[in-house]
Design an enzyme around this catalytic site. Structure first.
Site, PDB file in Angstrom:
ATOM      1  N   ALA A   1      90.173  54.328  29.784  1.00  0.00           N
ATOM      2  CA  ALA A   1      88.907  54.899  30.280  1.00  0.00           C
ATOM      3  C   ALA A   1      89.114  55.629  31.606  1.00  0.00           C
ATOM      4  CB  ALA A   1      87.855  53.800  30.427  1.00  0.00           C
TER       5      ALA A   1
ATOM      6  N   ASP B   1      83.684  48.625  32.503  1.00  0.00           N
ATOM      7  CA  ASP B   1      82.831  48.411  31.329  1.00  0.00           C
ATOM      8  C   ASP B   1      83.663  48.461  30.040  1.00  0.00           C
ATOM      9  OD1 ASP B   1      80.613  48.271  33.031  1.00  0.00           O
ATOM     10  OD2 ASP B   1      80.409  50.456  33.025  1.00  0.00           O
TER      11      ASP B   1
ATOM     12  N   ASN C   1      85.439  41.916  39.588  1.00  0.00           N
ATOM     13  CA  ASN C   1      86.574  42.657  40.144  1.00  0.00           C
ATOM     14  C   ASN C   1      86.870  42.093  41.543  1.00  0.00           C
ATOM     15  OD1 ASN C   1      84.775  43.811  41.945  1.00  0.00           O
ATOM     16  ND2 ASN C   1      84.681  45.786  40.896  1.00  0.00           N
TER      17      ASN C   1
ATOM     18  N   THR D   1      89.458  41.183  37.449  1.00  0.00           N
ATOM     19  CA  THR D   1      90.159  42.445  37.211  1.00  0.00           C
ATOM     20  C   THR D   1      90.626  43.002  38.553  1.00  0.00           C
ATOM     21  OG1 THR D   1      88.092  43.704  37.281  1.00  0.00           O
ATOM     22  CG2 THR D   1      88.819  42.947  35.124  1.00  0.00           C
ATOM     23  N   LEU D   2      91.830  43.605  38.535  1.00  0.00           N
ATOM     24  CA  LEU D   2      92.466  44.010  39.795  1.00  0.00           C
ATOM     25  C   LEU D   2      92.883  45.472  39.788  1.00  0.00           C
ATOM     26  CD1 LEU D   2      94.789  40.861  39.989  1.00  0.00           C
ATOM     27  CD2 LEU D   2      92.763  41.271  41.419  1.00  0.00           C
TER      28      LEU D   2
ATOM     29  N   ASP E   1      73.788  59.051  34.622  1.00  0.00           N
ATOM     30  CA  ASP E   1      74.673  59.201  35.778  1.00  0.00           C
ATOM     31  C   ASP E   1      74.669  60.660  36.238  1.00  0.00           C
ATOM     32  OD1 ASP E   1      75.272  56.556  35.401  1.00  0.00           O
ATOM     33  OD2 ASP E   1      77.304  56.891  34.641  1.00  0.00           O
TER      34      ASP E   1
HETATM   35  O1  RIB Z   1      80.045  50.794  35.710  1.00  0.00           O
HETATM   36  C1  RIB Z   1      79.731  52.153  35.817  1.00  0.00           C
HETATM   37  C2  RIB Z   1      78.240  52.322  35.785  1.00  0.00           C
HETATM   38  O2  RIB Z   1      77.669  51.762  36.946  1.00  0.00           O
HETATM   39  C3  RIB Z   1      77.770  53.762  35.785  1.00  0.00           C
HETATM   40  O3  RIB Z   1      77.675  54.305  34.493  1.00  0.00           O
HETATM   41  C4  RIB Z   1      76.448  53.702  36.525  1.00  0.00           C
HETATM   42  O4  RIB Z   1      75.338  53.996  35.739  1.00  0.00           O
HETATM   43  C5  RIB Z   1      76.366  52.301  37.113  1.00  0.00           C
HETATM   44  O5  RIB Z   1      75.524  51.496  36.385  1.00  0.00           O
END
Ligand code: RIB
Length: 315
Positions: free
Chosen positions: A293, A263, A196, A231-232, A12
């Site tokens: 998170a 995630d 979501n 999810t909201l 990222d």
């Molecule tokens: O859900 C977040 C993720 O979405 C990030 O880490 C990015 O890499 C994308 O896959």
């Protein structure tokens, strides 16, 4: 306990901005940062951390249980990003034997996070899109109790993984992110669909902007998949399944960066399902993990540990 995650692994590249740009506009942002990400890898790390902190790194005990616990199937490039990402998964105790470096660029996500902690993400899938159905073998799914899938790898690979998961007797969780149309053939092999609000809108044409509306939308989606969770964000999550339906509100937290919150939810849900917890409890753990998170920066760097979630639930 064994959780198999099949999905994306990204580096990222993150920049903070006051607000998101409109088309044609150039904005100046912060210095960029690199964070380990990718929905698949994030969910694998989230699940591994929900097994608990290793007490004897590298030797027996919980560390050994962890390495048997979560397996990641994916592709990275034979480049510096790929190296770093694969090693980071290993350090989390995740089995990466089926996370193979190949001759393609590692997946990269370009992420802008605004002052409210909301993000926009553009993914360049690279190696992730070279994970083909024929690369998956039944042996990789042996002993799996839960298989976790998302949509940053090719759809036919997701479908094959769902079928192999079913054949292995696992519960298959599909996080339909990023949103796209889902073939019925795929949904037939899915036990729990998690989306979501915007993904639910993409699938049904209705935006679930309240828990009541989300329950209606989840009922529609549950015609094709036995259990559906929506999810909201700050409104928590709703679920509809054979054991009934309900709404789980979420902790009030100070949001710094929502990247990886979804995630964290999936990883906590998957671990709880694997441990035999009932769906409402699994959703509750997911909501706490997601909220925690969102209080930290980055994707994998923001994911909470089992002890953090337990402490919140106890208080
Ligand atoms: O859900 C977040 C993720 O979405 C990030 O880490 C990015 O890499 C994308 O896959």
């Amino acid at each position: 306990m064994s959780i198999v995650v099949v999905g994306s692994i990204n580096m990222d590249l993150v920049v903070r901005v006051k607000r998101h740009p409109v088309p044609g506009e150039t904005l100046l942002g912060s210095d960029y940062e690199t964070h380990h990400g990718g929905k698949g890898a994030n969910q694998a790390v989230a699940a591994a951390r929900m097994l608990g902190r290793p007490q004897t790194p590298g030797k027996g005990g919980l560390a050994a249980a962890q390495s048997a616990g979560v397996r990641m199937i994916g592709r990275v490039g034979q480049d510096e990003f790929g190296n770093q990402l694969r090693n980071a998964l290993k350090r989390e105790g995740i089995n990466v034997n089926a996370t193979i470096p190949i001759a393609a660029p590692t997946g990269v996500a370009f992420i802008a996070v605004n002052d409210q902690g909301q993000n926009t993400i553009i993914v360049s899938p690279g190696a992730n899109h070279r994970l083909r159905p024929e690369n998956l073998s039944p042996a990789e799914f042996e002993g799996a109790q839960v298989v976790v899938l998302q949509l940053e790898i090719p759809l036919d690979t997701v479908r094959k993984a769902a079928e192999l998961g079913k054949q292995a007797g696992a519960k298959v969780i599909l996080n339909a992110a990023p949103a796209q149309k889902l073939p019925d053939k795929l949904l037939e092999s899915v036990d729990i669909l998690v989306v979501n609000e915007s993904e639910a809108l993409g699938l049904t044409g209705v935006l679930p902007d309240s828990p009541e509306m989300a329950l209606e939308v989840a009922r529609v989606l549950s015609e094709k998949t036995p259990t559906v969770v929506i999810t909201l964000g700050e409104q928590g999550a709703v679920w509809v399944g054979p054991e009934g339906s309900g709404h789980q509100p979420v902790l009030k937290v100070e949001v710094l960066d929502t990247t990886g919150a979804g995630d964290a939810f999936i990883g906590a849900l998957a671990t709880a399902i694997c441990e035999g917890k009932a769906l409402p409890q699994a959703v509750q753990r997911g909501c706490v993990a997601g909220a925690l998170a969102a209080t930290r920066v980055g994707a994998q760097s923001s994911l909470p540990w089992r002890e953090d979630v337990n402490a919140r639930l106890e208080s």
